[in-house]
Write a protein that holds these residues in place. Structure first.
Motif, short mmCIF file in Angstrom:
data_model
loop_
_atom_site.label_atom_id
_atom_site.label_comp_id
_atom_site.label_asym_id
_atom_site.label_seq_id
_atom_site.Cartn_x
_atom_site.Cartn_y
_atom_site.Cartn_z
N ARG A 62 0.84 -1.21 0.00
CA ARG A 62 0.00 0.00 0.00
C ARG A 62 0.87 1.26 0.00
NH1 ARG A 62 -2.87 -2.91 3.94
NH2 ARG A 62 -1.98 -1.59 5.58
N LEU A 63 1.91 1.25 0.87
CA LEU A 63 2.81 2.39 0.89
C LEU A 63 3.51 2.58 -0.45
CD1 LEU A 63 4.48 2.23 4.42
CD2 LEU A 63 2.61 3.67 3.65
N ALA B 172 19.68 3.54 2.75
CA ALA B 172 19.93 3.51 4.19
C ALA B 172 19.63 4.86 4.83
CB ALA B 172 21.38 3.11 4.46
N GLU B 173 20.03 5.95 4.18
CA GLU B 173 19.80 7.28 4.74
C GLU B 173 18.31 7.61 4.81
OE1 GLU B 173 21.26 11.93 4.14
OE2 GLU B 173 21.70 10.41 2.61
N TYR B 174 17.53 7.14 3.82
CA TYR B 174 16.09 7.37 3.83
C TYR B 174 15.44 6.65 5.00
CZ TYR B 174 17.36 8.43 -1.03
OH TYR B 174 17.95 8.91 -2.16
N ILE B 175 15.92 5.40 5.29
CA ILE B 175 15.38 4.64 6.42
C ILE B 175 15.70 5.36 7.73
CG2 ILE B 175 15.64 2.47 7.70
CD1 ILE B 175 16.13 1.08 5.04
N LEU B 176 16.93 5.91 7.82
CA LEU B 176 17.35 6.57 9.06
C LEU B 176 16.45 7.76 9.41
CD1 LEU B 176 19.49 6.90 11.32
CD2 LEU B 176 20.79 8.31 9.70
N HIS B 177 15.97 8.48 8.41
CA HIS B 177 15.26 9.74 8.67
C HIS B 177 13.77 9.68 8.37
CE1 HIS B 177 19.08 11.62 9.38
NE2 HIS B 177 19.53 11.32 8.16
N HIS B 178 13.17 8.48 8.30
CA HIS B 178 11.75 8.43 7.92
C HIS B 178 10.82 8.84 9.06
CE1 HIS B 178 11.80 4.39 9.86
NE2 HIS B 178 10.47 4.51 9.92
N HIS B 179 11.35 9.04 10.30
CA HIS B 179 10.53 9.52 11.42
C HIS B 179 10.89 10.95 11.81
CE1 HIS B 179 7.84 6.33 12.56
NE2 HIS B 179 8.82 5.42 12.52
N GLU B 180 11.64 11.67 10.95
CA GLU B 180 11.90 13.08 11.20
C GLU B 180 10.63 13.89 10.92
OE1 GLU B 180 14.65 13.99 12.48
OE2 GLU B 180 16.15 12.49 11.94
N SER C 299 12.19 10.32 2.34
CA SER C 299 11.72 10.16 3.73
C SER C 299 10.50 11.03 3.97
CB SER C 299 12.84 10.53 4.70
OG SER C 299 13.98 9.72 4.50
N ARG C 300 10.47 12.24 3.40
CA ARG C 300 9.32 13.12 3.58
C ARG C 300 8.08 12.57 2.86
NH1 ARG C 300 11.12 18.27 1.07
NH2 ARG C 300 13.18 17.39 0.67
N ALA D 55 2.65 9.24 3.32
CA ALA D 55 1.93 8.02 2.97
C ALA D 55 1.74 7.12 4.19
CB ALA D 55 2.69 7.28 1.88
N ASP D 56 2.77 7.02 5.05
CA ASP D 56 2.68 6.15 6.23
C ASP D 56 1.65 6.69 7.22
OD1 ASP D 56 3.32 3.99 7.78
OD2 ASP D 56 5.02 4.97 8.76
N ALA D 57 1.58 8.03 7.38
CA ALA D 57 0.60 8.62 8.28
C ALA D 57 -0.82 8.33 7.81
CB ALA D 57 0.82 10.13 8.39
#
Length: 840
Positions: free
Chosen positions: A677-678, A753-761, A781-782, A787-789
Motif C-alpha cells: 500500500r505504501l 539507508a539514509e532514507y530509512i534513518l530519517h523516515h521519522h523526522e 523520507s518526507r 503516505a505512512d501517516a
C-alpha cells in the motif's frame, strides 16, 4: 682539492698583459693538441667507415649470382639475367639507406664498360664511367683483387664517394666484373661528423678546462695577497672540476721511484668507475681494465711515461663492481709541473657504452638487411603504362599466382592483366598508379584478382615507375604477392576479436573501444541500456549450462529484433547485455524498455520453447549536452539495474529482500500488504512530483523496508497493545538507526539507508533520531512520512481506531507544516481526492 705544482716563474706582481699572454699560450697549446687529436680521430673513423663500406660491398658481392654476371659478357642486356641483376641492384639501393647507387662494370681489352646498374631511368649520362675520375688508372689495384675507394666527385646529381670491388668466380678464381657502390658524400661526411661529436666535445672541453685552469692559476698568483680572491678562484676551479660532465683524474708520476700517485678525481670519474675514492685508490685502474684492452693500453702508457709520446687516446672496457663491463673513451695527456723528477698528467674519461651499443645495433641491422636480400615469392613484372597493363615481362611466379603461364600474359597473348583484376578495383588501381607516377612515389595497393580456376585471390602489389629521359613513363616494374590467407586470417581474427561467440553480438572489448567514437557530441542524446537475465544461475544449476545458453541466445535474438541499425548491442557478462543508442532520448529509451518487457510477456504467454518464464531486468541512462559523463551514465544505468533486480521476484537480489521481509513480518504486526500500500501511495506522490523511474523504484523499496530496524526491537514492545512506557518508547525510537545499520551492511540496500534513518523526522524538527528540519530531511523520507501517516489512520492498528478517508485527509492537512512537508501533503491530498472522484 690539493694541487702539487711548483711555482711558475712569473713575477709576484704579474700584470694583466702578461696574464693574457700566458692564458693565450696555454689556450693555443690546448687548441693545437685538440686539433691533432681530432685529426687523428677523423682518420681512424674514416678508416673504420671505409672498412664497414668494404665489408658491406663484400656481402653484396656474395649475394649476386655469379652465373648471371658471367652470362652478361656474352648475352648482353636484353636477357632475363640482366633484368634480374638490375632488379636486385634496384632493391638493394632501396633497402639500404646508406647506398645511393650500385653498378657492375666489365672489362675488355684493358677498357671498362657498364654491365648493369641501379639507374631506374636508363640515363646514359648517369653512367659511372662518365662520373669516376681516372677509374681505369686504378685498374691495376683492382686486378690485384683489392677494393678501391675513390675520392669525392661531383656531377649533376650531387657529390659522391665510390667503392669498387672485384667479383671473383669461386670455381676458377676468374674476375667476372667489378662491383661499384656509390655513397652520398654529404651523408658520408655526416656519419663521420656524428661519430666525431664525442671527440669534438672532449677536445672543446679540454680547451675550455685548460684555459680555465691557466686563468685560475694566473689569478691565483696575481691575487695571492688577497685570501678572499684566492678562495673565489679555488671555488671556481672546484666547481669546474666537480661539475664536469666527463671524468677527470689528476695523477703524478715520480720518475726516480717509478711510482704513480692519484692526486684527485672528480665525481664524474667515480660515477663512471662505480667506486668511491678510497676503493679506487686501493684497486687501481689496471685491475679493473679488461685484460684484452690492458695489453693494448700498457704499450701506449709505457711510451707516455718514457716521454716518447705526449698523449694517447683509447677506447677500452672497465669492470663495474657488479662484474659487468662498460666502454669508456680515455684520453691521457701531460698536464703541468714537468721536472726531471716527474710530472703530473691528466686523464679524461667518457662513458661511451650507449654509443657503442648504437654502433653495434647499426652494424647488426646492416648485416641483417644484407643477409635477408633474396628473391621474394610472387609474380615479378615489367609492364607498359596503359589501361590493359600490357606485360613486357612476367616471372614464373605467375603460374602459381594466377593459374596462367607467363607467356599467356606477355603482350596480352591470351589475356591482359587488367582482365584478371576484379572489376570494382580496376579504376582504383589506375588512379593509384597515376597518382604515384605524378608524385614519383613507390606504388603500393591491396586488391583482388580472378584466377584461371575461376577463384579469387587477395594480392598486394608493390612497384615503381621507370621514366625515360624526357620524363615520360617508359615502363612499370614491381611484384605481386598472394596475401589471400593473410586477409582471410585477418577477417576471421577481426570478427572473433569483436564478437561474442555464443550470441554473435559484440563483446565487452569492442564496446569499450567504440565508446569514444559513439559518444561524440554529434550523436547526443545517447541512451545506455543494460539488460540482465533474471534467474540464469538457477536455470544453469537446474537444467544445465546448455539450457542456460539457449536462454541467452533467445534473449539476444529478442534484443536484436528491437535494435535499429545504428544501435550497438553487446554481451557484457554471463546474462548481461548492453545497448548504446545514438540519438535516443530518455523518454524514447523508456518506451523501448516497455516494448521489450511486453515482448518478454508475449513470449512467456506463448510457452513455445521453455517450460519456465523468461525474466529480464533493465536499467538505463541518457547522456546529452546538459547531462553527466559517459562513465557516470554507465554507473547510473548499473545502479538502476541493481534496484530493479531487487524488485524483480525472479532475480537473486530479490531473494535478499524476501528473506529480510519474512523476518520482519514474523517479528511484528507489519504486513506485506502494508508495504505494498505504501509503495502505491508513494509512487502516486512521486509521479505527481515528476520523479524519474530510479527515484520511483527507490520509493517502492523504501516502502517495504522503512521499518527494517524493528528486527532489532524486542517483540513485547513491538506487539504491546497498550501505551508504551518512556523506556519502551526510547527502545522503539532506535529502530531507524538499527534499520540504517542493517541497510548499510548490504551493498544492495545501502543507497536507501539514509532514507530509512530519517523516515521519522518531522518538518518542524521535533522528529527523531537526528532532529532534522524542513528540506534537511531527504525527499523520499518526507514522501514516505505522508503516505505512512495516511495508511496508519485508515487501516486497523492494535493501538487506535480506523478513520475514514475524509477524516484522514483532514488530519493530513492539520499536520501540514508541523509533522509533514506542506507541499507533499497538499500534493497527496489532491491525488487521493482525484482518485476518489474517478472511482465515484
Amino acid at each position: 682539492m690539493e694541487m702539487h705544482n711548483k711555482s711558475i716563474p712569473v713575477s709576484k706582481s704579474i700584470n694583466t698583459r702578461v696574464r693574457k699572454l700566458y692564458i693565450a699560450t696555454v689556450a693555443f697549446a690546448a687548441l693545437l693538441l685538440s686539433l691533432v687529436y681530432l685529426a687523428f680521430s677523423w682518420v681512424n673513423y674514416y678508416k673504420a667507415h671505409a672498412a664497414e663500406a668494404t665489408k658491406l660491398a663484400h656481402t653484396i658481392s656474395a649475394l649476386l649470382p655469379k652465373g648471371h654476371i658471367k652470362s652478361l659478357e656474352t648475352n648482353g642486356k636484353d636477357t632475363p639475367e640482366h633484368a634480374m641483376l638490375k632488379q636486385m641492384l634496384v632493391r638493394l639501393v632501396e633497402s639500404l639507406d646508406s647506398v645511393q647507387y650500385a653498378f657492375l662494370i666489365g672489362e675488355s681489352d684493358e677498357r671498362l664498360y657498364l654491365l648493369v646498374d641501379s639507374n631506374i631511368g636508363e640515363n646514359p649520362d648517369f653512367s659511372p664511367l662518365n662520373q669516376v675520375d681516372n677509374i681505369e688508372a686504378g685498374l691495376n689495384k683492382l686486378k690485384s683483387d683489392e677494393s678501391m675507394l675513390t675520392r669525392s666527385v661531383s656531377n649533376a646529381w650531387g657529390k659522391w664517394i665510390r667503392l669498387f670491388l672485384p667479383i671473383i668466380d669461386p670455381t676458377n678464381q676468374e674476375r667476372l666484373a667489378y662491383l661499384g657502390v656509390s655513397y652520398s658524400f654529404n651523408e658520408w661526411e655526416a656519419a663521420l661528423c656524428k661519430a666525431m661529436l664525442p671527440n669534438i666535445l672532449i677536445a672543446l672541453y679540454s680547451i675550455v678546462l685548460l684555459t680555465a685552469l691557466a686563468w685560475i692559476w694566473t689569478k691565483h698568483i696575481a691575487f695571492k695577497s688577497s685570501s678572499r680572491t684566492i678562495a673565489l678562484q679555488e671555488e671556481l676551479y672546484r666547481n669546474l672540476f666537480e661539475n664536469a660532465p666527463i671524468g677527470i683524474i689528476l695523477t703524478s708520476y715520480n720518475k726516480l721511484e717509478n711510482k704513480l700517485k692519484v692526486l684527485n678525481t672528480n665525481p664524474a670519474a667515480l660515477r663512471i668507475y662505480g667506486r668511491d675514492f678510497d676503493e679506487f685508490l686501493k684497486i687501481g685502474w689496471k685491475e679493473i681494465t679488461h685484460p684484452d684492452d690492458l695489453k693494448t693500453e700498457m704499450i701506449q702508457f709505457n711510451r707516455f711515461l718514457k716521454g716518447e709520446i705526449n698523449e694517447y687516446t683509447i677506447e677500452k672496457r672497465i669492470q663495474k663492481p657488479d662484474g659487468t663491463y662498460i666502454w669508456v673513451n680515455t684520453k691521457v695527456s701531460s698536464y703541468i709541473d714537468k721536472t726531471n723528477d716527474g710530472f703530473i698528467y691528466l686523464c679524461l674519461l667518457e662513458d661511451i657504452s650507449a654509443h657503442k651499443e648504437a654502433i653495434d645495433a647499426l652494424r647488426e641491422s646492416e648485416r641483417s638487411k644484407s643477409v635477408l636480400l633474396k628473391h621474394l615469392p610472387g609474380m615479378a613484372y615489367r609492364s607498359r603504362y596503359d589501361r590493359d597493363w600490357t606485360m613486357e615481362f612476367v616471372s614464373e611466379g605467375s603460374l602459381a599466382l594466377t593459374g596462367y603461364a607467363p607467356e599467356s600474359l606477355v603482350m596480352n597473348k591470351e589475356l591482359s592483366y587488367n582482365d584478371l583484376v576484379v572489376e570494382q578495383y580496376r579504376e582504383l588501381l589506375w588512379n593509384k598508379w597515376t597518382k604515384c607516377l605524378e608524385e614519383n612515389k613507390m606504388f603500393h595497393l591491396v586488391y583482388e584478382i580472378k584466377t584461371k580456376a575461376s577463384g579469387r585471390k587477395w594480392v598486394q602489389e608493390m612497384g615503381q615507375g621507370i621514366f625515360a629521359d624526357d620524363g615520360s613513363v617508359a615502363a612499370l616494374e614491381g611484384i605481386v604477392f598472394d596475401i589471400t590467407e593473410q586477409k582471410e586470417s585477418e577477417s576471421r581474427i577481426a570478427y572473433l576479436k569483436d564478437r561474442d561467440v555464443l550470441t554473435e553480438t559484440y563483446n565487452r572489448a569492442y564496446l569499450d573501444n567504440c565508446t569514444n567514437q559513439i559518444f561524440g557530441a554529434e550523436n547526443w542524446p545517447i541512451s545506455i541500456v543494460i539488460c540482465d537475465i533474471n534467474g540464469l544461475k538457477m536455470i544453469n544449476d537446474t537444467y544445465g549450462h546448455s539450457e542456460g545458453d539457449r536462454v541467452i541466445v533467445e534473449v539476444a535474438t529478442l534484443l536484436k529484433a528491437f535494435c535499429q541499425e545504428e544501435y550497438v548491442l553487446g554481451r557484457t557478462g554471463g546474462g548481461e547485455f548492453t545497448v548504446f543508442m545514438p540519438h535516443v532520448s530518455s523518454e524514447e529509451v523508456h518506451k523501448w524498455k516497455e516494448d521489450i518487457q511486453r515482448a518478454v510477456y508475449g513470449f512467456n504467454q506463448a510457452k513455445t520453447r521453455f517450460i519456465y518464464d523468461l525474466s529480464i531486468s533493465i536499467g538505463h541512462s541518457t547522456v546529452d549536452k546538459t547531462h553527466q559523463s559517459i562513465d557516470t551514465a554507465l554507473k547510473v544505468a548499473n545502479e538502476y539495474l541493481k534496484h530493479r533486480k531487487l524488485l524483480t521476484q525472479s532475480s537473486s537480489h530479490h531473494s535478499i529482500l524476501s528473506s529480510i521481509m519474512a523476518t520482519l513480518y514474523a517479528k511484528s504486526q507489519e504486513t506485506e500488504e502494508h508495504g505494498k500500500r505504501l509503495g502505491v501511495l508513494t509512487r502516486l506522490i512521486g509521479q505527481r512530483l515528476g520523479l524519474g523511474q530510479k527515484e520511483l523504484d527507490d520509493l517502492e523499496l523504501l516502502s517495504m523496508l522503512h521499518d527494517l530496524g524493528k528486527i532489532g526491537v524486542d517483540d513485547s514492545i513491538l506487539n504491546k497493545p497498550d501505551k508504551l512506557s518512556p523506556f519502551e518508547w526510547e527502545q522503539m525510537k532506535k529502530h531507524p538507526e538499527i534499520g540504517y545499520k542493517i541497510a548499510m551492511s548490504s551493498p544492495e540496500l545501502e543507497h536507501i539507508a539514509e532514507y530509512i534513518l530519517h523516515h521519522h523526522e518531522r518538518w518542524d524538527g521535533d522528529g527523531y533520531p537526528s532532529g532534522l528540519k524542513g528540506e534537511e530531511i531527504p525527499l523520499p523520507s518526507r514522501i514516505l512520512a505522508v503516505a505512512d501517516a495516511f495508511d496508519a489512520m485508515t487501516e486497523d492498528r492494535i493501538y487506535q481506531n480506523t478513520m475514514s478517508v475524509e477524516e484522514a485527509l483532514e488530519e493530513i492537512k492539520k499536520c501540514s507544516g508541523t509533522q509533514l512537508d506542506p507541499r507533499i501533503a497538499q500534493v497527496f491530498v489532491e491525488v487521493i481526492l482525484e482518485q476518489a472522484k474517478d472511482c465515484s
